[in-house]
Design a protein around this motif. Structure first.
Motif, short mmCIF file in Angstrom:
data_model
loop_
_atom_site.label_atom_id
_atom_site.label_comp_id
_atom_site.label_asym_id
_atom_site.label_seq_id
_atom_site.Cartn_x
_atom_site.Cartn_y
_atom_site.Cartn_z
N GLN A 16 -98.39 80.99 -37.02
CA GLN A 16 -97.16 80.35 -36.54
C GLN A 16 -96.57 81.13 -35.36
O GLN A 16 -96.07 80.54 -34.40
CB GLN A 16 -96.14 80.23 -37.66
N ALA A 17 -96.63 82.46 -35.43
CA ALA A 17 -96.11 83.30 -34.34
C ALA A 17 -96.89 83.05 -33.05
O ALA A 17 -96.30 82.95 -31.96
CB ALA A 17 -96.16 84.78 -34.73
N PHE A 20 -95.84 79.78 -31.65
CA PHE A 20 -94.53 79.90 -30.98
C PHE A 20 -94.69 80.55 -29.60
O PHE A 20 -94.05 80.12 -28.64
CB PHE A 20 -93.56 80.73 -31.83
#
Length: 98
Positions: A16-17, A20
């Protein structure tokens, strides 16, 4: 929470990082150039995030997530291939005209 469950969560949050970061990189790049642009780093972050999230989805046995990430993964690879091909063509054209 077991050690294995914690590792799976770390994998998911790392994916997810990376996902992002692709948006952050694209936004900053576009701001710098004062127009909407997608830098090559966007596709690398997309590929990295998609890879980790695909592994996460497989571990979780989430078919919807697996299909979604597999599709994105293929598109990100294709975009990186097209970028690489274009660079090679430009380089060959530049060498030819010297």
């Amino acid at each position: 929470m077991t050690k294995g469950e914690g590792a799976i969560l770390v994998l998911g949050f790392t994916g997810q990082a990376l996902f992002f970061m692709r948006f952050l990189v694209q936004w900053l790049y576009s701001e710098k150039h004062r127009r909407s642009m997608i830098p090559t780093a966007f596709w690398y972050f997309s590929l990295g995030g998609s890879s980790l999230l695909l592994v996460y989805a497989i571990i979780r046995k989430d078919l919807v997530f697996i299909v979604g990430q597999s599709t994105g993964f293929s598109i990100y690879l294709r975009n990186l291939y097209l970028i690489s091909r274009e660079r090679k063509e430009k380089q060959a054209h530049a060498e030819k005209n010297q």
